[in-house]
Design an enzyme around this catalytic site. Structure first.
Site, mmCIF file in Angstrom:
data_model
loop_
_atom_site.group_PDB
_atom_site.id
_atom_site.type_symbol
_atom_site.label_atom_id
_atom_site.label_comp_id
_atom_site.label_asym_id
_atom_site.label_seq_id
_atom_site.Cartn_x
_atom_site.Cartn_y
_atom_site.Cartn_z
ATOM 1 C CG HIS A 57 2.827 1.288 2.260
ATOM 2 N ND1 HIS A 57 2.572 0.116 1.573
ATOM 3 C CD2 HIS A 57 1.698 1.550 2.962
ATOM 4 C CE1 HIS A 57 1.345 -0.303 1.861
ATOM 5 N NE2 HIS A 57 0.793 0.552 2.714
ATOM 6 C CG HIS A 59 -3.082 3.923 3.052
ATOM 7 N ND1 HIS A 59 -3.814 3.111 2.204
ATOM 8 C CD2 HIS A 59 -2.094 3.153 3.555
ATOM 9 C CE1 HIS A 59 -3.282 1.888 2.213
ATOM 10 N NE2 HIS A 59 -2.241 1.893 3.028
ATOM 11 C CD GLN A 152 -8.514 -0.800 2.880
ATOM 12 O OE1 GLN A 152 -7.858 0.224 3.032
ATOM 13 N NE2 GLN A 152 -8.140 -1.966 3.410
ATOM 14 C CG HIS A 210 -1.740 -3.134 1.437
ATOM 15 N ND1 HIS A 210 -1.675 -2.223 0.419
ATOM 16 C CD2 HIS A 210 -1.830 -2.419 2.594
ATOM 17 C CE1 HIS A 210 -1.714 -1.002 0.943
ATOM 18 N NE2 HIS A 210 -1.804 -1.093 2.251
ATOM 19 C CD GLU A 213 -1.465 -4.431 7.006
ATOM 20 O OE1 GLU A 213 -2.084 -4.254 5.933
ATOM 21 O OE2 GLU A 213 -1.342 -3.546 7.881
ATOM 22 C CG ASP A 309 0.558 1.766 6.380
ATOM 23 O OD1 ASP A 309 -0.136 2.035 5.381
ATOM 24 O OD2 ASP A 309 0.415 0.720 7.039
ATOM 25 C CD1 TRP A 315 -6.247 0.238 9.663
ATOM 26 C CD2 TRP A 315 -6.490 2.073 8.400
ATOM 27 N NE1 TRP A 315 -7.107 -0.050 8.633
ATOM 28 C CE2 TRP A 315 -7.267 1.043 7.848
ATOM 29 C CE3 TRP A 315 -6.494 3.329 7.783
ATOM 30 C CZ2 TRP A 315 -8.051 1.214 6.700
ATOM 31 C CZ3 TRP A 315 -7.270 3.508 6.651
ATOM 32 C CH2 TRP A 315 -8.028 2.461 6.115
HETATM 33 ZN ZN LIG Z 1 -1.049 0.329 3.663
#
Ligand SMILES: [Zn+2]
Length: 427
Positions: A57, A59, A152, A210, A213, A309, A315
């Site tokens: 996982h 991005h 997203q 996802h 979350e 991630d 993030w």
């Molecule tokens: Zn993610």
């Protein structure tokens, strides 16, 4: 006559002093004291040789964009999504490709040779999709990149997102993604799961959403995802990423949910570094950890992988492509401290994600690709403890990265000249 033999290897399954013979781009033989000759021999000297690390996982479209256009002040998931929304119009394909390639260099150096990355499709230009499709081809000789079409901003909430997602799949994106907890209502979230699973079933693709979350104990999208996986015959091809709400769910409800996931052949992907930093932000004290129930999922027969991630993005401002750091955090957050559980944490960044991605030839059996990592550690537990140096990374029988052993020179009278933090194995 083999091309190469690695002598005196310790393997993650506990076998010690084993030789690995390589012919061309495949592993030909794995046995103690292999009598065969080889053009080249490498002495692993009782150190751990593992199949490559796999990140289930990631991005990659956002990676290494930390600080652009500003830094996440609150540290929350929602400010991260808003910040990414500010950055999206400023993205260029050149910059996306450059950052992705730089990250892949880091990954290879750390023995991370397969990554499933989500790519945002909520941009009518599909700039990131084009960029990562280009990157996927360019790095194919040394790293397997699997792309997930990720809406997203919500496939129903964001105008045009479903059409863009379909376009991305038409262009060659591998997996169908989703974000049901970000849709406007729980009902919209459930609809999005149904629509996206049907899209995947029609196209014969895998699903990785996802899912839940949040810290909301009443979020129920993993239940819908498991139900749809079963209804559409997608068993073994569906993963729920994050599942952090499970941390807060009622225990009775979870006792029903886990067998449902097992029955539906749904895998779980936790992201320890991100879950422990993003979740629980609305709590005072006690403050929830937020990571999903990893030991309980494993006990119920649900495969669990750990993903990285984020690395230096809206993030998360840290990270280096080191899946041992991910396993180390997962082990701590889930309190997986028994010998068996620590080994499961190593599997969560190697063999388990390889199975979730459906990677062909990942492993250390004869016939597998000659892809492997030599670590400065005796076994998986020491590898996690030390986030061990990747002394050598091999892809298809060729060395693609090397790092000198980690040792410090000491200047202490009466003490050894060098220290490496290693100790005779006690497990
Ligand atoms: Zn993610």
């Amino acid at each position: 006559m083999l091309d190469l033999i690695l002598r005196h290897c310790n393997l993650p399954d506990g076998r010690r002093d084993v030789d690995i013979g390589i012919q061309g781009d495949r592993i030909a033989v794995v046995e103690p004291a292999c009598p065969a000759q080889a053009a080249q021999e490498i002495d692993a000297a009782g150190q751990l040789v593992s199949a490559p690390f796999v990140d289930a996982h990631f991005h990659m479209d956002a990676t290494l964009s930390h600080g652009l256009p500003r830094v996440n002040q609150s540290g929350t998931l929602l400010e991260g999504i808003a910040l990414w929304g500010e950055l999206k119009p400023q993205l260029t394909q050149e910059a996306l490709v450059e950052r992705a390639l730089a990250y892949c260099d880091w990954a290879v150096a750390k023995g991370l040779l397969a990554i499933r990355t989500h790519v945002d499709v909520c941009d009518p230009r599909l700039l990131a999709v084009e960029a990562l499709l280009h990157v996927r081809e360019r790095i194919k000789p040394y790293l397997d990149l699997q792309l997930v079409a990720f809406p997203q901003d919500g496939v129903l909430r964001s105008p045009g997102a479903l059409a863009q997602l379909r376009r991305a799949l038409d262009m060659g994106v591998d997996v169908v993604g989703g974000i049901p907890h970000f849709e406007r209502t729980m009902a919209d979230g459930a609809s999005s799961v149904r629509i996206l699973c049907e899209e995947a079933a029609q196209r014969g693709l895998r699903v990785d959403m996802h899912c839940d979350e949040s810290d909301d104990p009443l979020s129920r999208h993993i239940e819908t995802l498991a139900c749809e996986a079963q209804r559409l015959g997608l068993q073994g091809r569906v993963a729920g990423s994050h599942l952090t709400s499970m941390h807060s769910m009622d225990n009775y409800y979870v006792s029903k949910l886990l067998p449902l996931m097992h029955e539906a052949g749904v895998a779980a992907i936790a992201n320890p570094l991100i879950n422990i930093t993003l979740q629980g932000r609305h709590d005072t004290y006690p403050k929830r950890r937020g990571m999903t129930r990893v030991p309980e999922l494993l006990a119920a027969g649900v495969p669990v992988a750990f993903g990285h991630d984020c690395v230096m993005d809206p993030w998360y401002s840290l990270g280096s492509g080191d899946m041992l750091e991910v396993a180390h955090m997962g082990l701590h957050v889930a309190q997986m401290t028994s010998q068996q559980a620590m080994r499961q944490c190593f599997e969560a960044v190697t063999t388990t994600p390889a199975a979730i991605l459906g990677l062909e030839g990942h492993g250390l059996q004869p016939g597998c690709w000659a892809d492997l990592v030599l670590l400065q550690a005796a076994d998986p537990i020491e590898a996690i403890r030390l986030r061990a140096t990747r002394l050598m990374v091999m892809r298809r029988g060729c060395i693609v990265a090397q790092t000198p052993p980690a040792t410090a020179t000491l200047h202490l009278p009466g003490r050894p000249a060098q220290v490496s933090h290693r100790w005779p194995a006690c497990h």
